[in-house]
Design a protein around this motif. Structure first.
Motif, short mmCIF file in Angstrom:
data_model
loop_
_atom_site.label_atom_id
_atom_site.label_comp_id
_atom_site.label_asym_id
_atom_site.label_seq_id
_atom_site.Cartn_x
_atom_site.Cartn_y
_atom_site.Cartn_z
N ASP A 1 0.84 -1.20 0.00
CA ASP A 1 0.00 0.00 0.00
C ASP A 1 0.87 1.25 0.00
N SER A 2 0.44 2.27 -0.72
CA SER A 2 1.14 3.56 -0.69
C SER A 2 0.77 4.29 0.58
N THR A 3 1.73 5.03 1.13
CA THR A 3 1.48 5.81 2.34
C THR A 3 2.06 7.21 2.17
N GLY A 4 1.59 8.12 3.02
CA GLY A 4 2.13 9.48 2.98
C GLY A 4 1.53 10.30 1.87
N ILE A 5 2.11 11.47 1.66
CA ILE A 5 1.63 12.42 0.66
C ILE A 5 2.15 12.01 -0.70
N CYS A 6 1.27 11.97 -1.69
CA CYS A 6 1.60 11.36 -2.98
C CYS A 6 2.80 12.01 -3.65
N PHE A 7 2.93 13.34 -3.60
CA PHE A 7 4.00 13.99 -4.35
C PHE A 7 5.35 13.95 -3.63
N ILE A 8 5.36 13.50 -2.40
CA ILE A 8 6.62 13.40 -1.68
C ILE A 8 7.23 12.01 -1.81
N GLY A 9 6.38 10.98 -1.86
CA GLY A 9 6.88 9.63 -2.04
C GLY A 9 7.69 9.17 -0.84
N GLU A 10 8.79 8.48 -1.11
CA GLU A 10 9.58 7.89 -0.04
C GLU A 10 10.67 8.82 0.48
N ARG A 11 10.82 9.99 -0.11
CA ARG A 11 11.92 10.87 0.27
C ARG A 11 11.69 11.55 1.61
N ASP A 12 12.75 12.16 2.13
CA ASP A 12 12.69 12.89 3.39
C ASP A 12 11.80 14.12 3.23
N PHE A 13 10.82 14.27 4.14
CA PHE A 13 9.86 15.35 4.02
C PHE A 13 10.52 16.72 4.11
N ARG A 14 11.43 16.88 5.06
CA ARG A 14 12.05 18.19 5.25
C ARG A 14 12.91 18.56 4.04
N GLU A 15 13.59 17.57 3.47
CA GLU A 15 14.41 17.84 2.28
C GLU A 15 13.52 18.29 1.13
N PHE A 16 12.36 17.64 0.99
CA PHE A 16 11.43 18.02 -0.07
C PHE A 16 10.92 19.44 0.13
N LEU A 17 10.47 19.74 1.34
CA LEU A 17 9.89 21.05 1.61
C LEU A 17 10.92 22.16 1.44
N ALA A 18 12.19 21.86 1.75
CA ALA A 18 13.25 22.86 1.64
C ALA A 18 13.47 23.30 0.20
N ARG A 19 13.04 22.51 -0.77
CA ARG A 19 13.15 22.93 -2.18
C ARG A 19 12.29 24.16 -2.47
N TYR A 20 11.20 24.27 -1.72
CA TYR A 20 10.24 25.35 -1.97
C TYR A 20 10.23 26.39 -0.86
N LEU A 21 10.58 25.97 0.35
CA LEU A 21 10.64 26.89 1.49
C LEU A 21 12.05 26.78 2.09
N PRO A 22 12.98 27.61 1.63
CA PRO A 22 14.38 27.50 2.08
C PRO A 22 14.51 27.63 3.60
N ALA A 23 15.50 26.94 4.13
CA ALA A 23 15.73 26.92 5.57
C ALA A 23 15.97 28.32 6.12
N GLN A 24 15.35 28.61 7.25
CA GLN A 24 15.54 29.86 7.98
C GLN A 24 15.83 29.52 9.44
N PRO A 25 17.10 29.30 9.79
CA PRO A 25 17.44 28.87 11.15
C PRO A 25 16.96 29.85 12.21
N GLY A 26 16.61 29.32 13.37
CA GLY A 26 16.16 30.14 14.48
C GLY A 26 16.30 29.39 15.78
N ASP A 27 15.84 30.00 16.86
CA ASP A 27 15.99 29.42 18.19
C ASP A 27 14.93 28.38 18.49
N ILE A 28 15.35 27.34 19.19
CA ILE A 28 14.43 26.43 19.88
C ILE A 28 14.44 26.85 21.34
N ARG A 29 13.28 27.20 21.86
CA ARG A 29 13.20 27.72 23.22
C ARG A 29 12.29 26.85 24.10
#
Length: 371
Positions: free
Chosen positions: A184-212
């Motif tokens: 069975d397929s799982t997850g979001i169809c256009f992301i597939g088996e790849r890392d979600f954060r890596e995929f999202l970073a293609r469209y929303l570049p990383a903006q580092p900040g604080d964890i508080r």
């Protein structure tokens, strides 16, 4: 016209429709173009769909809806993440693509009705169509189908909605369908088996900040962008032992998008994640209108959650004020709250804010509903 996906569920749906005497054709929808990552499985799924139609001797059609998916679903997906929310693209895909664009195309091809391999049921009662849970509670997909209206429900069949998954697999194997053992397929169809954060970073570049720390605001670490995280998330924080703190996991409990700050706390069921009230907008009702201005029912704020007793009040602008009998964990803006009355799915809405400590209800969202 059956939506053939290349999976076992749609294959058995085709088999059952054929055995029931329907004149069945299959249509394969490609909703995402290969982006060069090697993670898109559309061509593999297409070949499997062709093989299923060939085995059953039914006509095969294919259409590329990727452009409509991009503008109707994916752009909204990115906008929600950019705003710090966590969207559910499957709900929008079902409403805009699988039960609107696909339905329109099926009618162009001469079909009277459409069918899919979703685990849900439809019936007609007291002059209207109802969306019902699947017989297999563990596979029920009515949560993702709650935005379907009367036109779509009237035109749709869910042939496997009365069957448990194990029986679907058994039917596929007995009929020697080529996908009977396909995973069975799982997850979001256009992301597939790849890392979600890596995929999202293609469209929303990383903006580092604080964890508080949610307790005292002290800086505990750094994140790559608040939009990469969702409430209740434990993975990806990279917080090891923190001096003066218990050796317990950390969880995301809040996001300050404007300040680019991620707030965390320890404890899976800690107080920062608890809420008993939410407000929601963009409500859709399977009967075209809510049951009443105020009503009691059960609801889910995420897929596969147990039903939660609640009361609902509908505002003059259609916005919803939902109050739960028991505290809810990690209710997340951008996700869907979906309402049920026994077996019937009544509809749902998009969560805007909650009364959790970082939930935003102290501000404008609550005031709008109260008004």
């Amino acid at each position: 016209m059956l939506g053939v996906s290349g999976g076992v569920d749609s294959a058995v749906a085709a088999l059952l429709l054929q055995r029931a005497g329907h004149d069945v054709s299959g249509l394969f929808m490609q909703n995402w173009n290969d982006d060069g990552s090697g993670d898109c499985r559309a061509e593999d799924d297409r070949r499997d769909a062709v093989a299923v139609c060939g085995r059953l001797g039914i006509a095969f059609h294919a259409r590329n809806f990727a452009d409509r998916y991009w503008h109707g679903v994916f752009e909204h997906f990115l906008a929600e993440y950019r705003a710090g929310r966590t969207p559910n693209p499957d709900v929008l895909c079902n409403r805009e693509i699988k039960f609107r664009t696909f339905l329109d195309e099926a009618r162009v091809l001469g079909a009277e009705r459409i069918a899919t391999g979703h685990y849900a049921r439809v019936d007609r009662s007291h002059g209207r169509w109802r969306l019902l849970r699947a017989a297999d509670a563990g596979k029920d997909q009515s949560y993702f189908l709650h935005a379907l209206g009367q036109e779509a429900l009237a035109a749709t069949l869910f042939p496997i909605g009365d069957l448990p998954k194990a029986e679907v697999r058994a039917l596929a194997q007995a009929a020697d369908l080529p996908v009977h053992a396909k995973k069975d397929s799982t997850g979001i169809c256009f992301i597939g088996e790849r890392d979600f954060r890596e995929f999202l970073a293609r469209y929303l570049p990383a903006q580092p900040g604080d964890i508080r720390s949610a307790d005292d605001g002290s800086v505990l670490g750094r994140h790559g962008g608040v939009f990469y995280y969702t409430l209740g998330q434990r993975e990806g924080l990279n917080l090891g032992g923190v001096r003066g703190r218990a050796a317990a996991p950390w969880y995301v409990v809040g996001k300050d998008v404007a300040g680019n700050i991620l707030y965390v706390d320890q404890g899976h069921d800690g107080p920062w994640l608890q809420s008993r009230r939410l407000v929601a907008s963009q409500a859709t009702w399977t009967a075209a209108a809510p049951p009443a201005v105020e009503f009691d029912c059960t609801a889910k704020t995420r897929y596969r959650q147990d039903d939660q007793a609640c009361s609902v009040r509908v505002g003059d602008d259609g916005g919803l004020d939902v109050r739960f009998d028991a505290p809810q964990r990690a209710v997340t803006p951008g996700q869907s709250v979906v309402f049920y009355r026994n077996e019937e799915c009544l509809g749902g809405a998009v969560i805007d804010a909650t009364d959790a400590r970082f939930g935003g209800l102290a501000g404008g969202a609550a005031a709008r509903v109260a008004a």
